[in-house]
Write an enzyme that holds these catalytic residues in place. Structure first.
Site, mmCIF file in Angstrom:
data_model
loop_
_atom_site.group_PDB
_atom_site.id
_atom_site.type_symbol
_atom_site.label_atom_id
_atom_site.label_comp_id
_atom_site.label_asym_id
_atom_site.label_seq_id
_atom_site.Cartn_x
_atom_site.Cartn_y
_atom_site.Cartn_z
ATOM 1 N N LYS A 70 -16.037 -35.607 35.930
ATOM 2 C CA LYS A 70 -15.140 -35.646 34.617
ATOM 3 C C LYS A 70 -13.824 -34.708 34.781
ATOM 4 C CE LYS A 70 -13.070 -35.669 30.777
ATOM 5 N NZ LYS A 70 -13.145 -35.770 29.383
ATOM 6 N N CYS A 123 -6.968 -31.768 27.188
ATOM 7 C CA CYS A 123 -7.928 -32.328 28.256
ATOM 8 C C CYS A 123 -7.247 -32.282 29.507
ATOM 9 C CB CYS A 123 -8.329 -33.905 28.234
ATOM 10 S SG CYS A 123 -9.096 -34.305 26.633
HETATM 11 N N1 SAJ Z 1 1.703 -38.531 30.591
HETATM 12 C C1 SAJ Z 1 2.353 -38.387 31.329
HETATM 13 N N2 SAJ Z 1 2.928 -39.500 32.255
HETATM 14 C C2 SAJ Z 1 1.892 -40.549 32.283
HETATM 15 C C3 SAJ Z 1 0.469 -40.304 31.455
HETATM 16 C C4 SAJ Z 1 0.658 -39.311 30.581
HETATM 17 O O1 SAJ Z 1 3.453 -37.312 31.258
HETATM 18 O O2 SAJ Z 1 2.032 -41.504 33.129
HETATM 19 C C5 SAJ Z 1 1.135 -37.325 29.644
HETATM 20 C C6 SAJ Z 1 1.163 -37.809 28.363
HETATM 21 O O3 SAJ Z 1 2.381 -37.674 27.657
HETATM 22 C C7 SAJ Z 1 0.357 -36.644 27.562
HETATM 23 C C8 SAJ Z 1 -0.654 -36.224 28.946
HETATM 24 O O4 SAJ Z 1 -0.052 -36.591 29.913
HETATM 25 O O5 SAJ Z 1 0.977 -35.379 27.386
HETATM 26 C C9 SAJ Z 1 -2.195 -36.701 28.496
HETATM 27 O O6 SAJ Z 1 -2.131 -37.861 28.238
HETATM 28 P P1 SAJ Z 1 -3.081 -39.073 28.870
HETATM 29 O O7 SAJ Z 1 -2.916 -40.328 28.043
HETATM 30 O O8 SAJ Z 1 -2.875 -39.044 30.222
HETATM 31 O O9 SAJ Z 1 -4.595 -38.448 28.693
HETATM 32 P P2 SAJ Z 1 -5.323 -37.968 27.326
HETATM 33 O O10 SAJ Z 1 -5.203 -36.369 27.447
HETATM 34 O O11 SAJ Z 1 -4.828 -38.830 26.045
HETATM 35 O O12 SAJ Z 1 -6.959 -38.439 27.660
HETATM 36 C C10 SAJ Z 1 -7.474 -38.013 28.947
HETATM 37 C C11 SAJ Z 1 -7.810 -39.318 29.630
HETATM 38 N N3 SAJ Z 1 -8.295 -39.061 31.131
HETATM 39 C C12 SAJ Z 1 -7.698 -39.979 32.048
HETATM 40 O O13 SAJ Z 1 -7.151 -41.012 31.806
HETATM 41 C C13 SAJ Z 1 -8.331 -39.808 33.352
HETATM 42 C C14 SAJ Z 1 -9.178 -39.797 29.005
HETATM 43 O O14 SAJ Z 1 -10.066 -40.960 29.690
HETATM 44 C C15 SAJ Z 1 -10.224 -38.690 28.918
HETATM 45 O O15 SAJ Z 1 -11.482 -38.961 28.265
HETATM 46 C C16 SAJ Z 1 -9.508 -37.637 28.184
HETATM 47 O O16 SAJ Z 1 -8.452 -36.928 28.925
HETATM 48 C C17 SAJ Z 1 -10.404 -36.299 27.950
HETATM 49 O O17 SAJ Z 1 -11.072 -36.277 26.972
HETATM 50 O O18 SAJ Z 1 -10.840 -35.580 28.974
#
Ligand code: SAJ
Length: 415
Positions: free
Chosen positions: A212, A266
């Site tokens: 995870k 996360c």
């Molecule tokens: N972000 C970027 N660039 C990107 C993608 C995201 O800057 O290309 C930023 C987003 O704006 C945000 C942050 O990253 O601020 C996190 O967003 P996210 O959509 O990547 O992830 P979370 O935190 O909403 O959810 C993640 C997910 N993990 C993965 O995709 C590996 C989700 O599947 C997990 O269940 C969740 O963390 C968790 O609970 O751990």
């Protein structure tokens, strides 16, 4: 299905409540437990205390059928799912106090034969820690399946659902099930099979914990790479989004998107658990965190440069959420940027537009120079427009409104 008829879900937050609802909708008698009486009361009325698509319908249905009840006291059950927060402390190590509190509430109810599943994202060793604590509290019970005492089966089954898609991903994602024993893993697998259509991958608890953390660190490292490229591209005078789009045409390249920083509870947290587990050998993971954490400061510097010679300028800040199309402001780089900007540029007025909230968070109410207004008003009044979140509402904006404004577009939506 190994005779599990009643499940107690400890922690009715963003993961616990959806899990409780989906189990209850699939014929399991679920008792949800939370320390917050207001959440418990809301759920017992069939209401949800936060927004997640399709959750409200499932909770209302499960409550009205008598399959889901909420309470503040942990009951006796065949299985326990622990879905409590695991934040980090000021030294960036995991705070296991919520897990310990859950263990203290479960221990008196155990009779032997129960399954206890830790779902909370946890540092390596946390599942063993929970199990050891349970048998410390209950020396009459054992973790050893061969023991003549009553046996407690303990497993880790990390949630991996994406906020905004939780009710879909709970059902369709594969699951990793890490048991302290093979028997515990198999019992957990059978329980999740009640609703999960994805594949079940059985392993040991520590590997499941790390899997995870590694998923979120992988994403963090990839985003850090994109954020570093955005800073380099700015220096070189090229468009980072075009650059990444072109590089991603290569069949084995998939770079994520740069932004104003990484938020949420996360991806910005979990990599630190790996660093804490082996500080000497996690240089790349630590550097990615530092690179992403430095991005808000870089964005503030860009805005300050534009405002520079006009101390009474107006800045429009579009978006506060930690990512697009949600109302969640927790650990949002956008909130931190607006806060720091308003303090650094005291004479400046910062007009915030966030279509998903109706009032500013407390941290932005303190400085006197921040106000929440409509998107149109913020842009009309602004000298500098700072785009922080790629909400659909901003993507579909008529970009003619931006004519004559200086624009800092941290998400590349108006290129
Ligand atoms: N972000 C970027 N660039 C990107 C993608 C995201 O800057 O290309 C930023 C987003 O704006 C945000 C942050 O990253 O601020 C996190 O967003 P996210 O959509 O990547 O992830 P979370 O935190 O909403 O959810 C993640 C997910 N993990 C993965 O995709 C590996 C989700 O599947 C997990 O269940 C969740 O963390 C968790 O609970 O751990």
């Amino acid at each position: 299905m190994n005779g599990i008829k009643t499940v107690a879900v400890i922690g009715l937050g963003y993961i616990g409540l959806p899990t409780a609802a989906v189990l209850a909708s699939n014929g399991i008698n679920v008792i949800g437990v939370d320390v917050k009486p207001s959440s418990v009361e809301a759920i017992n009325r069939g209401e949800v205390p936060f927004v997640e698509p399709d959750l409200a319908t499932q909770v209302a249905g499960a409550v009205s059928q008598g399959m889901l009840k909420a309470t503040t006291d942990t009951p006796a059950a065949d299985a326990y799912i622990v879905a409590v927060p695991t934040p980090f402390k000021s030294d960036k190590t995991a705070d296991l106090s919520y897990i310990d509190a859950a263990a203290r509430s479960i221990a008196p109810q155990l009779m032997g034969g129960e399954l206890v599943i830790l779902e909370s994202t946890s540092p390596p060793g946390a599942t063993q820690h929970l199990a050891d604590y349970l048998v410390t509290l209950r020396p009459d019970l054992s973790l050893d399946p061969e023991s003549s005492k009553g046996v407690i089966h303990v497993a880790h089954c990390p949630e991996r659902v994406l906020p905004g898609r939780v009710m879909i991903e709970l059902v369709t994602n594969d699951r990793i099930v890490g048991g302290l024993t093979r028997a515990a893993a198999e019992m957990a697998r059978d329980l999740y099979s009640v609703f999960c259509q994805g594949a079940m991958h059985i392993t040991d608890a520590t590997t499941a914990e790390m899997a995870k953390l590694v998923e979120n660190s992988y994403r963090d490292v990839n985003i850090a790479f994109a954020n570093e490229l955005s800073v380099i591209s700015d220096r070189l005078g090229i468009d980072v989004w075009e650059l990444i789009e072109l590089a991603n045409h290569h069949p084995r390249v998939n770079i994520l998107q740069p932004g104003p920083g990484v938020g949420g509870h996360c991806i910005a947290v979990d990599p630190w658990f790996i660093v804490a587990a082996d500080p000497e050998n996690s240089n790349l993971i630590r550097q990615a965190r530092e690179t992403n954490d430095a991005k808000p400061g870089w964005v503030i510097d860009r805005v300050a440069e534009l405002v520079g010679d006009r101390p009474s300028a107006t800045v429009a800040a579009l978006g506060l959420a930690f990512k697009s199309n949600i109302d969640d402001l927790r650990e949002s780089p956008a909130v931190a940027i607006v806060r720091d900007l308003s303090q650094r540029l005291e004479g400046t007025s910062v007009l915030v537009a966030e279509p998903h909230v109706s009032e500013l968070p407390a941290v932005l109410q303190e400085p006197g120079n921040v106000a929440l207004v409509s998107t149109e008003e913020a842009i009309a009044e602004a000298d500098v427009v700072l785009l922080l979140v790629d909400h659909d509402a901003f993507k579909s904006l008529n970009t003619e409104l931006l004519a004559g404004k200086q624009v800092v577009d941290t998400r590349g939506i108006w290129r």
